[in-house]
Design a protein around this motif. Sequence first.
Motif, short mmCIF file in Angstrom:
data_model
loop_
_atom_site.label_atom_id
_atom_site.label_comp_id
_atom_site.label_asym_id
_atom_site.label_seq_id
_atom_site.Cartn_x
_atom_site.Cartn_y
_atom_site.Cartn_z
N ASP A 28 -20.84 67.19 -0.49
CA ASP A 28 -22.14 66.55 -0.44
C ASP A 28 -23.19 67.27 -1.29
OD1 ASP A 28 -21.32 64.58 1.43
OD2 ASP A 28 -21.63 65.98 3.09
N SER A 29 -22.97 68.54 -1.59
CA SER A 29 -23.98 69.37 -2.22
C SER A 29 -24.01 69.29 -3.74
CB SER A 29 -23.79 70.83 -1.80
OG SER A 29 -22.45 71.25 -2.06
N ILE A 30 -23.04 68.59 -4.34
CA ILE A 30 -23.00 68.49 -5.80
C ILE A 30 -22.74 67.05 -6.22
CG2 ILE A 30 -22.20 70.87 -6.05
CD1 ILE A 30 -19.42 69.80 -6.60
N GLU A 31 -23.04 66.75 -7.48
CA GLU A 31 -22.79 65.41 -8.02
C GLU A 31 -21.47 65.34 -8.78
OE1 GLU A 31 -26.08 64.15 -10.35
OE2 GLU A 31 -27.51 64.16 -8.69
N LYS A 32 -21.12 66.39 -9.51
CA LYS A 32 -19.91 66.39 -10.32
C LYS A 32 -18.78 67.06 -9.54
CE LYS A 32 -22.44 66.37 -14.69
NZ LYS A 32 -22.68 67.05 -16.00
N ASN A 33 -17.98 66.23 -8.89
CA ASN A 33 -16.93 66.74 -8.01
C ASN A 33 -15.57 66.85 -8.70
OD1 ASN A 33 -17.44 67.17 -4.90
ND2 ASN A 33 -18.88 65.59 -5.56
N ASP A 34 -15.45 66.39 -9.93
CA ASP A 34 -14.17 66.49 -10.62
C ASP A 34 -13.84 67.96 -10.90
OD1 ASP A 34 -13.99 63.78 -10.62
OD2 ASP A 34 -14.72 63.52 -12.66
N TYR A 35 -12.55 68.29 -10.84
CA TYR A 35 -12.11 69.63 -11.21
C TYR A 35 -12.13 69.77 -12.74
CZ TYR A 35 -9.13 73.72 -11.70
OH TYR A 35 -8.64 74.97 -12.03
N PHE A 36 -12.60 70.85 -13.33
CA PHE A 36 -13.26 71.98 -12.73
C PHE A 36 -14.76 71.77 -12.83
CE2 PHE A 36 -15.20 76.19 -13.10
CZ PHE A 36 -14.70 76.84 -12.00
N SER A 37 -15.49 71.95 -11.73
CA SER A 37 -16.91 71.67 -11.69
C SER A 37 -17.71 72.98 -11.76
CB SER A 37 -17.27 70.92 -10.40
OG SER A 37 -18.67 70.80 -10.26
N VAL A 38 -18.43 73.17 -12.87
CA VAL A 38 -19.32 74.32 -12.99
C VAL A 38 -20.42 74.24 -11.94
CG1 VAL A 38 -20.94 75.53 -14.51
CG2 VAL A 38 -18.81 74.59 -15.44
N GLU A 39 -20.87 73.01 -11.67
CA GLU A 39 -21.87 72.80 -10.62
C GLU A 39 -21.34 73.26 -9.27
OE1 GLU A 39 -24.54 69.13 -8.70
OE2 GLU A 39 -22.85 68.72 -10.04
N GLY A 40 -20.05 73.00 -9.01
CA GLY A 40 -19.45 73.44 -7.75
C GLY A 40 -19.38 74.95 -7.66
N LEU A 41 -19.01 75.61 -8.76
CA LEU A 41 -18.95 77.08 -8.77
C LEU A 41 -20.33 77.67 -8.54
CD1 LEU A 41 -17.38 79.69 -9.20
CD2 LEU A 41 -17.80 79.44 -11.67
N TRP A 42 -21.35 77.10 -9.17
CA TRP A 42 -22.71 77.58 -8.98
C TRP A 42 -23.17 77.36 -7.55
CZ3 TRP A 42 -25.91 80.98 -10.28
CH2 TRP A 42 -27.29 80.85 -10.08
N ASP A 43 -22.74 76.28 -6.94
CA ASP A 43 -23.07 76.02 -5.54
C ASP A 43 -22.51 77.12 -4.63
OD1 ASP A 43 -24.16 74.15 -3.47
OD2 ASP A 43 -22.07 74.05 -2.87
N VAL A 44 -21.31 77.58 -4.94
CA VAL A 44 -20.71 78.69 -4.19
C VAL A 44 -21.51 79.97 -4.42
CG1 VAL A 44 -18.67 80.16 -3.93
CG2 VAL A 44 -18.41 77.68 -4.20
N MET A 45 -21.81 80.28 -5.69
CA MET A 45 -22.49 81.54 -6.02
C MET A 45 -23.87 81.62 -5.36
SD MET A 45 -20.22 83.08 -7.75
CE MET A 45 -21.18 84.48 -8.31
N LYS A 46 -24.59 80.50 -5.32
CA LYS A 46 -25.93 80.51 -4.71
C LYS A 46 -25.87 80.90 -3.24
CE LYS A 46 -27.07 76.33 -5.76
NZ LYS A 46 -27.86 75.06 -5.84
N GLN A 47 -24.80 80.57 -2.58
CA GLN A 47 -24.70 80.85 -1.14
C GLN A 47 -24.30 82.30 -0.84
OE1 GLN A 47 -23.34 77.53 1.52
NE2 GLN A 47 -22.39 76.79 -0.36
N LEU A 48 -24.02 83.07 -1.88
CA LEU A 48 -23.65 84.47 -1.68
C LEU A 48 -24.86 85.40 -1.62
CD1 LEU A 48 -20.56 84.77 -4.06
CD2 LEU A 48 -20.58 84.36 -1.59
N ARG A 49 -26.06 84.87 -1.77
CA ARG A 49 -27.24 85.72 -1.76
C ARG A 49 -27.45 86.35 -0.39
NH1 ARG A 49 -32.74 83.24 -2.84
NH2 ARG A 49 -33.26 85.35 -2.15
#
Length: 389
Positions: A189-210
């Motif tokens: 739900d948190s990203i628009e580009k869900n196709d593999y490999f999604s840079v947006e998805g990776l960034w979504d993970v990284m943001k949550q590591l703060r």
Amino acid sequence: MASASLSDNISRPIPGLCVSSRRLHTTKPAGVCLSPSRHFRNGSLVVKTDQKFKRVVRLSLVEQSPPKSTVDVKRLVGFLYEDLPHLFDDQGIDKTAYDERVMFRDPITKHDTISGYLFNIDLLKNIFRPNFQLHWVKQTGPYEITTRWTMVMQFILLPWKPELVFTGTSVMGVNPETNKFCSHVDYWDSIEKNDYFSVEGLWDVMKQLRIYKTPDLESPKYQILKRTAKYEVRKYTPFIVVETDGDKLSGSTGFNAVAGYIFGKNSTTEKIPMTTPVFTQALDTEMSRVSIQIVLPSEKDMSSLPDPNQEAISLRKVEGGIAAVSKFSGKPTEDIVREKEKALRSSLIRDGLRPEMGCLLARYNDPGRTWSFTMRNEVLIWLKEFSLD
């Protein structure tokens, strides 16, 4: 023509072919699942299972009526309700319900065998300690089942153990030849580009590591229903607060009075354990009427709590419900809080949700003992209604 020949025979199940009734286009892998190492012969036509020829198969499927299903989809829906809650526990999922060549995709991970799929589950279990919640399971096509879920994970390898939250749907394709699952594609739900490999998805993970510092204290219980790029939707269980009037949303006026209640300034001089967060609630759109609140432990109920010693202090049961929450760090000044509230309300209205009047600011940390960049603050707005359908 080759496409016409394929179209004449596609209605018969082909070994290794996994058909889904929707997303029959090149951007979604849930449409057709074919084993990449196999060929199928139709008269003199050889249909390869590489990306070039998958498009031909998809186009032919669009032109045809779906074949009569022999798959007991209702049974598989019931099976998933029972099986998926074991995704990350010691029992695990029933791997016999999946083809050996099962296609798994999410925005940053892909596997094409059941062993790779199970390896991914074990990796998440050992590194993130995930808590998986299944919301619903539905048939969405002749050979397709969709699930909705929430997964909350704690990254135990980092010293501050950040919490990662993902919500979304999984589209699972069923092989009509084997009556087993042959594809599993996740959409966050948190990203628009869900196709593999999604840079947006990776960034979504990284943001949550703060780093967010959350005290090891009891807080109101809630279930995360949905997480978008801008906010979470939570379902809160009822809780009790002790409250009094405040001056402004980011202010501390009245805190000493409500803190005094839990420190023993009550009718029985009972000391009550501290909880988190401290709420300040704006009761009108102008944020001119504000109360400051401390949440009381969940083991307490209204009948067992001592009476306040001061008339200006009261006890109130918050009935809970559905709330949208925006999380941020730093010192929550009045201007920042109002800006966060405005942005959250705009996002909710844009997404077709109906926010209630007013808002709450949740402050989880002691400002005198916490670095501002690690502070956990939240703006919360109650919603009039919400559906996960």
